[in-house]
Each structure stands twice: as structure tokens, then as C-alpha cells.
Design a protein around this motif. Structure first.
Motif, short mmCIF file in Angstrom:
data_model
loop_
_atom_site.label_atom_id
_atom_site.label_comp_id
_atom_site.label_asym_id
_atom_site.label_seq_id
_atom_site.Cartn_x
_atom_site.Cartn_y
_atom_site.Cartn_z
N PRO A 245 0.82 -1.21 0.00
CA PRO A 245 0.00 0.00 0.00
C PRO A 245 0.85 1.27 0.00
O PRO A 245 2.02 1.25 0.42
CB PRO A 245 -0.80 -0.12 1.31
CG PRO A 245 -0.81 -1.58 1.61
CD PRO A 245 0.52 -2.09 1.13
N LYS A 246 0.25 2.37 -0.45
CA LYS A 246 0.96 3.65 -0.49
C LYS A 246 1.31 4.12 0.91
O LYS A 246 2.39 4.68 1.15
CB LYS A 246 0.09 4.69 -1.19
CG LYS A 246 0.68 6.08 -1.26
CD LYS A 246 -0.27 7.03 -1.96
CE LYS A 246 0.31 8.45 -2.00
NZ LYS A 246 -0.63 9.39 -2.68
N HIS A 247 0.40 3.91 1.85
CA HIS A 247 0.60 4.35 3.24
C HIS A 247 0.37 3.16 4.15
O HIS A 247 -0.65 2.48 4.03
CB HIS A 247 -0.37 5.48 3.58
CG HIS A 247 -0.18 6.04 4.95
ND1 HIS A 247 0.53 7.20 5.19
CD2 HIS A 247 -0.60 5.61 6.17
CE1 HIS A 247 0.53 7.46 6.49
NE2 HIS A 247 -0.14 6.51 7.10
N LEU A 248 1.30 2.91 5.06
CA LEU A 248 1.20 1.76 5.95
C LEU A 248 1.54 2.21 7.37
O LEU A 248 2.64 2.71 7.64
CB LEU A 248 2.18 0.68 5.50
CG LEU A 248 2.19 -0.66 6.23
CD1 LEU A 248 0.82 -1.30 6.23
CD2 LEU A 248 3.20 -1.60 5.58
N ALA A 249 0.57 2.09 8.27
CA ALA A 249 0.76 2.49 9.66
C ALA A 249 0.62 1.25 10.54
O ALA A 249 -0.37 0.52 10.44
CB ALA A 249 -0.26 3.54 10.08
N PHE A 250 1.60 1.02 11.41
CA PHE A 250 1.56 -0.13 12.30
C PHE A 250 1.80 0.33 13.74
O PHE A 250 2.67 1.16 13.99
CB PHE A 250 2.64 -1.16 11.93
CG PHE A 250 2.72 -2.29 12.93
CD1 PHE A 250 1.91 -3.41 12.79
CD2 PHE A 250 3.57 -2.22 14.03
CE1 PHE A 250 1.95 -4.43 13.71
CE2 PHE A 250 3.61 -3.24 14.96
CZ PHE A 250 2.80 -4.35 14.81
N TYR B 189 -4.68 -3.78 -9.02
CA TYR B 189 -5.71 -2.79 -8.71
C TYR B 189 -6.46 -3.11 -7.42
O TYR B 189 -7.22 -2.28 -6.92
CB TYR B 189 -6.70 -2.69 -9.87
CG TYR B 189 -6.10 -2.11 -11.13
CD1 TYR B 189 -5.50 -0.85 -11.13
CD2 TYR B 189 -6.13 -2.81 -12.32
CE1 TYR B 189 -4.94 -0.32 -12.27
CE2 TYR B 189 -5.58 -2.29 -13.48
CZ TYR B 189 -4.99 -1.04 -13.46
OH TYR B 189 -4.45 -0.51 -14.60
N LEU B 190 -6.24 -4.31 -6.86
CA LEU B 190 -6.86 -4.65 -5.58
C LEU B 190 -6.01 -4.19 -4.39
O LEU B 190 -6.43 -4.30 -3.24
CB LEU B 190 -7.07 -6.17 -5.48
CG LEU B 190 -8.49 -6.65 -5.81
CD1 LEU B 190 -8.82 -6.38 -7.27
CD2 LEU B 190 -8.63 -8.14 -5.52
N GLU B 191 -4.85 -3.66 -4.66
CA GLU B 191 -3.98 -3.23 -3.58
C GLU B 191 -4.61 -2.06 -2.82
O GLU B 191 -5.14 -1.12 -3.42
CB GLU B 191 -2.63 -2.78 -4.16
CG GLU B 191 -1.57 -2.50 -3.13
CD GLU B 191 -0.22 -2.32 -3.81
OE1 GLU B 191 0.51 -3.31 -3.94
OE2 GLU B 191 0.07 -1.18 -4.24
N ALA B 192 -4.56 -2.13 -1.50
CA ALA B 192 -5.12 -1.07 -0.68
C ALA B 192 -4.35 0.24 -0.88
O ALA B 192 -3.13 0.23 -1.06
CB ALA B 192 -5.07 -1.47 0.80
#
Length: 414
Positions: free
Chosen positions: A17-22, A174-177
Motif C-alpha cells: 500500500p501507499k501508506h502503511l501504519a503499524f 488494482y486490488l492493492e489497498a
């Protein structure tokens, strides 16, 4: 046949994903992420999650930030095709800027496909297979509440089509978050059975990606296929995930409220998603799908029950990799490569047993009269079988099933 494959071209490839917060509490980022896309959100979740206090807090935080929120709380387990038709019928033509999936793997897979259908129309059956999605859908944000599927990262959704009597994959970049918010606090309420099943799923992802066939793909293959085989960057995440699960799953088995163990498990599951998104899964997943359809057992328990037998089958083609897994798991120290490789497999079984995951196929409800049809269906999952490091045939799948049914964990003799 156990011909060994290696990553001779030194390929490393990730999709994410473009942005990933953990991290614990990171769900607080959600209103900021949504407002950066638009002011109208559709949340897709299931009935259990929708009735929870933490879900109410998520919705309230979005609305307090000025986001108009609609909720579809009818997501069903195993994602039936008719379930997706329901959300399209209800919200097609409605003003939606962003789709948010909140829940386990089925909820996230549902939201990915819903985002495509609401933007582009059509029937979900038109999307079955690899790279059948014609273009981007609505931006989708994934908020997982279980530590296992990695669906917040992956570009795949699995739909159950009752008319076909089987699960079918939809695989497309295209299914990528657009973004994923991975907050371990959301898994604290996850019950023991679901924790075990999703933990086993994450473990299977890590093992299958790290031991996958190396394909040495050219640029055209990379453009046309999601799964490009074992590669350097996927391996980084697989090693990290295996090291985390080596301790976290047993800690969770002892105390489901251990936030540290929840955090390590969720980070491992996210790492597994990063790994399989390019390296892919293989035999355990191909064989589990028809078993799950026959026995109506959880996906995670199915792949977990298959792992002891699939790993033994693949060992001749992946001995160095299993030995390296032993090093990551801290077993077989000082032994030769064969002994270390076997020690890794035994250690994986110990972790699964601590979670009370079935370690034979008989306990899933599989019967000998099912073996032929399961093998036939498994061999149709060519995207997965082609990824297995050791060549799979109908007969070899039947042999795996026989051993799994008999709880025969002897070492596979070539």
C-alpha cells in the motif's frame, strides 16, 4: 521430481500500500487518511465487528472529523459471491469517495472487490483469475482485526462461487489497498479459535513464500503476473515474520490478552503479506481450498493441518531453506543441513500444536473417498501449484492427503 530452483538473477520485488501504519493505537490515523481522499466513506465489516464498542469509536471518530459514513455490516465468512452482489445493489450510484474494510480477511477481501465493483460496475465473475480487472477502483483503506491473513497488504481476494462449488481468486494490482492501518489493539478481543486459525495462516504464508519456487522472471512476466517467485526482498520479510511467530504464538496460546504477543503476531502477519504479495503461496493453499469446501473448516486450520505433510514433500527441493528457517527459529544448532532442515519442520509443528491446530486431515473431517476430487480441484489452482518448489502432480497430492489422513509424519523417501 525434486529439481532445485534458485534466484539466479538476484531479483527483489515488493508490492505494498501507499501508506502503511503499524502499532497499538494507530487506528487514530484513520480520520486523517480518509479526509485526505474525500469526505464520504463506506465501511465494510461483519455483524460481530459492527456491534463492538471499538467499531463504534472508529465510526464516531470519522464522523467527528467531518466524514460522512455509511456502514455495510453484512460481510459473510468465506466471501460468497452473492454477498458482493448485495453491497453493489445497495450502494451502486451512491456517492462514495473511499471504501474502508474493517475486520478479518473476508472483510478486507470484500472491501477490495467492492471498491472495484462500485467504481467500475460489472459482475464479480468478470474479475476471476489474474489481471482481469480493467482499471482502478475506489481508494480502499484496510484495517485488519485479526493477525494472520495479510489481506491488508495483498493484491488478491478469494470469492466463494456457489454455482461453481469452489473458491476462486481475483488477482490484480488494482486490488492493492491505498492505505493500511494495522493496530494490534484491535485483535485483543479475537477469540482463541480465530487467533489460532489466523496465526497458522500467517505461519503458512511465511513458510510457503520463503520456500517458493524461484522463477527468474523477465520484465514481461513481472508485468503480467503477481507471483514472481522466491526473491530477495520477500525473503527479508519472511525471515522477520518467522522470527516473531517463533515466540509470539506460544505466548498468545498462554495469554490471549498479551498485547506484546498480539503486536508481534500482527507484525509477523503483515510481514507475511509483504512476502506472499510477490513470492506467493503454494501447495498447502492449493490443497486446502477444496478441503475447506468439503469439510467447512477454517482456512487457517486447513493450511496448518497440511503444513507437516507439504513441508516434508517439499524438503528434498528446499533443504537449504528449511535449514535456514531452523537457524531463524533457533533449533538444530550445530547439526548438519539435513538435521537442521528437519528440526525446522518439527519446530513449526510444535508451534501449531501449542495453538491446538489440528495436525492431521482426519480431524478436519476429510475422508479417503474425498482424496481424488480434492487432488483434481487442487491441480486446477495453477497459480499456486506452479509456485510449489517441488513439482506437484495429481498422484503426489493424493499421497500428501493419504499421509495427512494417516498422521504419517515420517520423512518423505524419494
Amino acid at each position: 521430481m525434486s529439481t532445485r530452483t534458485t534466484n539466479d538473477i538476484g531479483l527483489g520485488l515488493l508490492r505494498q500500500p501507499k501508506h502503511l501504519a503499524f502499532g497499538p493505537g494507530q487506528r487514530a490515523q484513520l480520520p486523517h487518511l480518509v479526509r485526505g481522499i474525500g469526505g464520504r466513506a463506506l465501511i465494510c465489516t461483519d455483524e460481530r465487528m459492527a456491534s463492538s464498542e471499538v467499531f463504534a469509536e472508529i465510526v464516531a471518530a470519522l464522523r467527528d472529523s467531518g466524514v460522512a459514513v455509511e456502514v455495510f455490516d453484512g460481510v459473510e465468512a468465506e466471501l460468497p459471491r452473492d454477498n458482493l452482489l448485495g453491497v453493489v445493489d445497495r450502494f451502486s450510484g451512491s456517492p462514495v469517495d473511499v471504501v474502508i474494510g474493517v475486520g478479518g480477511g473476508s472483510c478486507l477481501d470484500f472491501a477490495k472487490v467492492a471498491a472495484i465493483l462500485l467504481a467500475r460496475g460489472g459482475d464479480v465473475r468478470d474479475l476471476y483469475g489474474e489481471n482481469r480487472v480493467a482499471g482502478p477502483g475506489l481508494p480502499m483503506i484496510a484495517v485488519p482485526t485479526t493477525g494472520g491473513t495479510g489481506a491488508e497488504i495483498t493484491c488478491i481476494s478469494v470469492v466463494y462461487d456457489a454455482d461453481l462449488g469452489m473458491k476462486v481468486g481475483i488477482a490484480s494490482p488494482y486490488l492493492e489497498a491505498h492505505a493500511a492501518v494495522v493496530d494490534p489493539e484491535l485483535t485483543i478481543s479475537c477469540p482463541r479459535g480465530l487467533t489460532a486459525a489466523t496465526g497458522a495462516d500467517a505461519l503458512s504464508h511465511l513458510i510457503e513464500s520463503f520456500t517458493a519456487r524461484a522463477k527468474n522472471p523477465g520484465t514481461d512476466h513481472i508485468e503480467q503476473h503477481l507471483y514472481v517467485g522466491k526473491n530477495l526482498l520477500a525473503d527479508v520479510y519472511a525471515r522477520q515474520g518467522l522470527g516473531l511467530l517463533n515466540t509470539s504464538l506460544e505466548r498468545l496460546a498462554a495469554d490471549l490478552t498479551d498485547l506484546g504477543a498480539r503486536s508481534d503476531t500482527m507484525l509477523a502477519a503483515m510481514s507475511a503479506g509483504m512476502a506472499i504479495n510477490t513470492a506467493g503461496t503454494a501447495a498447502a493453499h492449493a490443497i486446502q481450498s477444496p478441503i475447506g469446501a468439503l469439510t467447512h473448516t477454517a482456512h487457517g486450520f486447513g493450511v496448518g493441518a497440511l503444513l507437516p505433510y507439504v513441508m516434508r514433500y517439499n524438503l528434498p527441493a528446499r533443504e537449504p531453506e528449511f535449514a535456514e528457517i531452523a537457524d531463524v527459529l533457533g533449533v538444530g544448532t550445530g547439526a548438519d543441513q539435513v538435521a537442521r532442515a528437519r528440526a525446522a519442520i518439527v519446530r513449526v509443528e510444535e508451534i501449531l500444536a501449542a495453538l491446538d491446530v489440528p495436525l492431521n486431515l482426519r480431524d478436519l473431517g476429510l475422508r479417503p473417498e474425498h482424496f481424488e476430487v480434492v487432488a483434481e480441484q487442487a491441480m486446477k489452482a495453477t497459480r499456486l501449484t506452479a509456485n510449489n518448489p517441488r513439482e506437484l502432480t495429481h498422484d503426489s497430492v493424493v499421497e500428501i492427503l493419504k499421509r495427512g489422513y494417516a498422521d504419517d509424519r515420517s520423512w518423505w523417501d524419494l
